[in-house]
Every structure is written in C-alpha cells, then in structure tokens.
Design a protein around this motif. Structure first.
Motif, PDB file in Angstrom:
ATOM      1  N   TYR A  98       0.860  -1.189   0.000  1.00 41.65           N
ATOM      2  CA  TYR A  98       0.000   0.000   0.000  1.00 41.65           C
ATOM      3  C   TYR A  98       0.891   1.232   0.000  1.00 41.65           C
ATOM      4  O   TYR A  98       2.112   1.147   0.097  1.00 41.65           O
ATOM      5  CB  TYR A  98      -0.912  -0.039   1.229  1.00 41.65           C
ATOM      6  CG  TYR A  98      -2.104   0.878   1.149  1.00 41.65           C
ATOM      7  CD1 TYR A  98      -2.969   0.832   0.061  1.00 41.65           C
ATOM      8  CD2 TYR A  98      -2.339   1.812   2.163  1.00 41.65           C
ATOM      9  CE1 TYR A  98      -4.061   1.681  -0.010  1.00 41.65           C
ATOM     10  CE2 TYR A  98      -3.433   2.663   2.097  1.00 41.65           C
ATOM     11  CZ  TYR A  98      -4.286   2.606   1.007  1.00 41.65           C
ATOM     12  OH  TYR A  98      -5.368   3.465   0.918  1.00 41.65           O
ATOM     13  N   LYS A  99       0.284   2.407  -0.132  1.00 42.24           N
ATOM     14  CA  LYS A  99       1.070   3.643  -0.228  1.00 42.24           C
ATOM     15  C   LYS A  99       1.770   4.011   1.069  1.00 42.24           C
ATOM     16  O   LYS A  99       2.637   4.897   1.069  1.00 42.24           O
ATOM     17  CB  LYS A  99       0.176   4.782  -0.699  1.00 42.24           C
ATOM     18  CG  LYS A  99      -1.072   5.001   0.125  1.00 42.24           C
ATOM     19  CD  LYS A  99      -1.973   6.020  -0.567  1.00 42.24           C
ATOM     20  CE  LYS A  99      -3.311   6.182   0.134  1.00 42.24           C
ATOM     21  NZ  LYS A  99      -4.196   7.142  -0.565  1.00 42.24           N
ATOM     22  N   TYR A 100       1.400   3.335   2.146  1.00 42.11           N
ATOM     23  CA  TYR A 100       2.148   3.467   3.393  1.00 42.11           C
ATOM     24  C   TYR A 100       2.087   2.137   4.132  1.00 42.11           C
ATOM     25  O   TYR A 100       1.248   1.278   3.835  1.00 42.11           O
ATOM     26  CB  TYR A 100       1.622   4.617   4.272  1.00 42.11           C
ATOM     27  CG  TYR A 100       0.119   4.611   4.504  1.00 42.11           C
ATOM     28  CD1 TYR A 100      -0.456   3.850   5.526  1.00 42.11           C
ATOM     29  CD2 TYR A 100      -0.708   5.388   3.673  1.00 42.11           C
ATOM     30  CE1 TYR A 100      -1.828   3.871   5.719  1.00 42.11           C
ATOM     31  CE2 TYR A 100      -2.068   5.406   3.864  1.00 42.11           C
ATOM     32  CZ  TYR A 100      -2.631   4.634   4.898  1.00 42.11           C
ATOM     33  OH  TYR A 100      -3.982   4.639   5.088  1.00 42.11           O
ATOM     34  N   ASP A 107      -6.659   6.878   5.463  1.00 45.15           N
ATOM     35  CA  ASP A 107      -5.696   7.492   4.546  1.00 45.15           C
ATOM     36  C   ASP A 107      -5.312   8.906   4.969  1.00 45.15           C
ATOM     37  O   ASP A 107      -4.184   9.356   4.724  1.00 45.15           O
ATOM     38  CB  ASP A 107      -6.257   7.523   3.116  1.00 45.15           C
ATOM     39  CG  ASP A 107      -6.232   6.133   2.487  1.00 45.15           C
ATOM     40  OD1 ASP A 107      -5.424   5.284   2.941  1.00 45.15           O
ATOM     41  OD2 ASP A 107      -7.016   5.883   1.553  1.00 45.15           O
ATOM     42  N   HIS A 108      -6.236   9.623   5.588  1.00 42.57           N
ATOM     43  CA  HIS A 108      -5.931  10.997   5.996  1.00 42.57           C
ATOM     44  C   HIS A 108      -4.829  10.996   7.053  1.00 42.57           C
ATOM     45  O   HIS A 108      -3.957  11.863   7.034  1.00 42.57           O
ATOM     46  CB  HIS A 108      -7.191  11.689   6.539  1.00 42.57           C
ATOM     47  CG  HIS A 108      -8.258  11.892   5.500  1.00 42.57           C
ATOM     48  ND1 HIS A 108      -8.112  12.771   4.439  1.00 42.57           N
ATOM     49  CD2 HIS A 108      -9.497  11.320   5.353  1.00 42.57           C
ATOM     50  CE1 HIS A 108      -9.196  12.725   3.683  1.00 42.57           C
ATOM     51  NE2 HIS A 108     -10.072  11.849   4.227  1.00 42.57           N
ATOM     52  N   ARG A 109      -4.859  10.026   7.943  1.00 45.75           N
ATOM     53  CA  ARG A 109      -3.850   9.948   9.010  1.00 45.75           C
ATOM     54  C   ARG A 109      -2.757   8.937   8.660  1.00 45.75           C
ATOM     55  O   ARG A 109      -1.849   8.705   9.449  1.00 45.75           O
ATOM     56  CB  ARG A 109      -4.521   9.562  10.330  1.00 45.75           C
ATOM     57  CG  ARG A 109      -5.563  10.588  10.779  1.00 45.75           C
ATOM     58  CD  ARG A 109      -6.386  10.082  11.938  1.00 45.75           C
ATOM     59  NE  ARG A 109      -5.535   9.773  13.096  1.00 45.75           N
ATOM     60  CZ  ARG A 109      -5.993   9.176  14.208  1.00 45.75           C
ATOM     61  NH1 ARG A 109      -7.265   8.794  14.267  1.00 45.75           N
ATOM     62  NH2 ARG A 109      -5.178   8.938  15.198  1.00 45.75           N
ATOM     63  N   GLU A 110      -2.905   8.327   7.471  1.00 42.19           N
ATOM     64  CA  GLU A 110      -1.978   7.293   7.014  1.00 42.19           C
ATOM     65  C   GLU A 110      -1.800   6.209   8.101  1.00 42.19           C
ATOM     66  O   GLU A 110      -0.696   5.858   8.509  1.00 42.19           O
ATOM     67  CB  GLU A 110      -0.616   7.889   6.637  1.00 42.19           C
ATOM     68  CG  GLU A 110      -0.684   8.773   5.409  1.00 42.19           C
ATOM     69  CD  GLU A 110       0.695   9.158   4.903  1.00 42.19           C
ATOM     70  OE1 GLU A 110       1.689   8.908   5.635  1.00 42.19           O
ATOM     71  OE2 GLU A 110       0.782   9.697   3.790  1.00 42.19           O
ATOM     72  N   LYS A 111      -2.934   5.716   8.531  1.00 41.46           N
ATOM     73  CA  LYS A 111      -2.943   4.705   9.590  1.00 41.46           C
ATOM     74  C   LYS A 111      -3.598   3.434   9.073  1.00 41.46           C
ATOM     75  O   LYS A 111      -4.770   3.432   8.679  1.00 41.46           O
ATOM     76  CB  LYS A 111      -3.684   5.214  10.818  1.00 41.46           C
ATOM     77  CG  LYS A 111      -3.636   4.250  11.999  1.00 41.46           C
ATOM     78  CD  LYS A 111      -4.333   4.865  13.215  1.00 41.46           C
ATOM     79  CE  LYS A 111      -4.254   3.917  14.404  1.00 41.46           C
ATOM     80  NZ  LYS A 111      -4.941   4.486  15.589  1.00 41.46           N
TER      81      LYS A 111
END
Length: 414
Positions: free
Chosen positions: A54-56, A92-96
């Motif tokens: 995933y992106k993070y 996704d906003h907090r990349e969690k």
C-alpha cells in the motif's frame, strides 16, 4: 518564445500526471476486512511494521500477533518474514493502517482443529501461560489444557511448564464461545496402553528385570518395568517381616524384580524383590554352625516346644525337652513370645531349612546331692522304719495281753 515555454509547461504537467498514474497503478487498493500478504520490515517490542504494497506501511500491534499473550513482538515475527494479515482499520488521511495476524491464523485454525479433532491427530504446542486450573497453549487459537488433562498422574505445581512443548489431542471445540479444550493425558494414556500390551506379550515367569518404584500403598509397591507397572506385594518385598513398604523402598528407587505371575487378560503383573536376593537360609549358611551359641527371639510357642528366630527369616526349634533341665509341662511355663534367649545349635541343615536348638545346653545344670550323703540318709531312714514296725507289733501284743487280763477278771464276776 512564450509559446515554447507554455508548451514545455504543458508537457511537464502531462508527464507528472502520467507518472502519478503509473505510481498509483503499483499501489494495492485495500479496504477494511481484506486479507492481505505482507513482509515484516521492522519489529519493536509492542508492534511490527509490515509492507503490504500500500502507499504506506501497516502496523500490527503485539496483541494482534497471536491468540495467546506475547510479551514482545519479536517472539512471534522477524524481519523479512512474509505473513498473511487482516485489515482491521484504514485511515488514509492519518496514514494509519492497522492489521491483524491473529485474526487470519484464527480463521484458518478453526477448520484445521476441527479436522484434527475428527482424525484424532496429535498436535505439538508450546505452553504460553500457566493459569488457574491449567495451561494455555498456542494452536493458532487460544487453547486450554485443564490441569487434570496434562499428565497421567497428579501434578501439584505447574510453574515450570511455561515454554514446554506438549503433545496434545483436541477434546472439545466451541466456535461461538471461542473455546478449544485439549488433552495431553489422552495421548499419554494411549501410548501407555500400547506399551503395556507390548510388555505383557514379552514377559515370562521367572524373568528378572530392572524397575523403578512409582508409588507405595499399604499392601505393596508399584514398580515400572519399562512403561508398565507391576505390583510387588508387601510379602514379596523382603525375606523378613515387613510392616509397611516404606521400610524397604521409597518412590524413585531402582530395584531388581522377578516376574512371579503375568495375567494379560486383566493386565496384571505380580513381581518380587526378595526373589532376586539371597534367601535367609543362604545368608546364614557358614555363619551359624553346629555347636554355636547365638542369641534369638521367641517367635512362636507350640505344645512340643518353641520356635526361635536366630536371623531374619531363619527360625529353629527348641524341643520342650531342651527348654530347661527340670521337667517342663508346657513351654509357656518358662518362655513368652518376643523374649530374647540364648540357644545352642544342636544341628544345622540349611538345605532342608532346619535348625535344632537347645536353651538348657547354654545353662549350667543344677548340682546333684553327693552319693555318700544319699547312702547315709538311706541308712538313717531304715532303722526308723524298723522301729515303727516293732512298735506296731508290740502295740498289738500289748493289746492282746490287756484283753486277756480283763477277760479273766470279768469271768470271776459271772
């Protein structure tokens, strides 16, 4: 010139859009509840970081690594390990991105354990916790082994069981209650029964074996002779009388035993310790000889004499005529059971297990009257008898004379 600049800017924007599209094409699209595969890239004490494409990166909290308690994430995963995970939350906003290994393992384990239970498969699992009433093991799920199902015998303290690997069989499952009950005792019992049949088939009466004392009872001791227990009755523990088994052996002792009887139908084995040792008569042979004076204990009194124990398990007879120099009507006049006496060995025959003994031979005979004194006494008594005889004759004569005289006197009065 300005038009060239504008064209260049347009090309750069278009290139950036293409690059972003290509980059986005490489990103895995995931949502809550998805099962994903990833590689562990970092391990802390309380969490592990995983690259799932995933992106993070995603995070696996230590409590989501295993169904049982884990003190450190490194106990369950390592860097470079590939694992399957379930997406618990994604922001996704907090990349969690929070993931769970436990959830995936649990889902797979229910099906596997159900099959293992049906097939009576033996599992191996490490003890994760020692809790009240038993042990917690990791079988992909949180499995529980009750205290009564850990060993074949009672275990008082399980404190040293943490970290041990047990061989288990699934006893009970309840998915709704998230309950899995396992037993090691079932595995051990089955192996014990198989071993018992094998040992019983190969045993023969008279065979001498090495064994280990497992437990003591009032009536004897149970000895392990290679995976199966046999009973040494208290009467077979020693050649001498034994009040309780603990006088001879204790749990854990290594002993030699002889097989007395094998009963395969009832799975019983009778053993003897004393049969492997020299008998009491063998032990006294050469130590006690004819003519010896030894100390013994009165064991039994009978009408014709007394049995005296002169060594453990060795009894000899003192005939009633050998108890005392004087006449004895019954042994009880002189002896009592338990009394300690000195005896002389009159005859010793270990092969026939017979000893003839004498008490009076250990004592000095009473002195007899001198012969001259007896003769003098006879002579003194003889005149006395004669005088007594004469006196009677004289008395008879006197009576006759008096009668005649009185008769003559009376005749004159007629």
């Amino acid at each position: 010139m300005s038009e060239e600049i504008k064209d260049q800017e347009v090309q750069e924007v278009q290139g950036a859009e293409v690059s972003q599209e290509e980059s986005m094409a490489d990103v895995t699209f995931i949502k809550k509840g998805d099962i994903v595969k990833g590689k562990v890239i970092k391990v802390d004490a309380d969490q592990a970081f995983v690259d799932v494409g995933y992106k993070y990166d995603g995070v696996v909290p230590v409590k989501e690594l295993s169904s049982v308690q884990v003190d450190d994430a490194s106990q369950n995963v390592e860097i470079g390990q590939e694992i399957e995970l379930k997406v618990l939350t994604i922001d996704d906003h907090r990349e969690k991105l929070v993931l769970s290994k436990r959830a995936v393992d649990g889902e797979k384990s229910w099906d596997k354990l159900a099959a293992d239970m049906e097939n009576k498969t033996i599992l191996e699992a490490k003890v994760a916790e020692v809790v009240k009433g038993g042990l917690v093991v990791d079988v992909g799920l949180r499995g529980f082994v009750p205290a009564s199902m850990v060993e074949r015998t009672f275990v008082e303290d399980f404190s040293d069981y943490k970290g041990r690997t047990l061989r288990l069989r699934v006893k009970e499952m309840d998915r709704e209650k998230n309950k899995v009950i396992l037993s090691q005792k079932d595995v051990l019992d089955e192996e014990f029964e198989g071993k018992k049949k094998e040992v019983l088939a190969n045993l023969s009466v008279g065979q001498v074996l090495e064994g280990t004392v497992q437990r003591l009872t009032q009536f004897g001791a149970f000895v392990d002779i290679g995976g199966v227990d046999g009973l040494v009755h208290i009467s077979e523990m020693a050649w001498h009388h034994v009040e309780k088994p603990s006088e001879v052996v204790k749990e854990g002792d290594k002993v030699s035993v002889q097989v007395l009887k094998v009963d395969p139908a009832n799975e019983r084995i009778s053993l003897s310790i004393k049969a492997t040792q020299p008998g009491p008569w063998q032990q006294v042979a050469g130590r006690i000889n004819t003519g010896d004076i030894v100390t013994g204990t009165v064991k039994r009194l009978v009408q014709f004499g007394a049995f005296i124990e002169v060594a453990p398990g060795v009894e000899g007879l003192v005939h009633i005529s050998q108890i005392a120099h004087r006449h004895v009507a019954t042994p009880q006049e002189v002896l009592e059971e338990g009394q300690e006496v000195k005896v002389k060995v009159l005859d010793m025959n270990p092969d026939e297990k017979r000893i003839s003994l004498s008490i009076k031979e250990t004592e000095e005979a009473p002195a007899r009257e001198p012969r001259q004194e007896r003769e003098r006494g006879d002579r003194e008594r003889a005149p006395r008898r004669e005088r007594e005889s004469v006196s009677h004759e004289e008395l008879s004569s006197l009576n006759l004379t008096l009668g005649e005289r009185f008769g003559d006197k009376l005749s004159k009065f007629k």
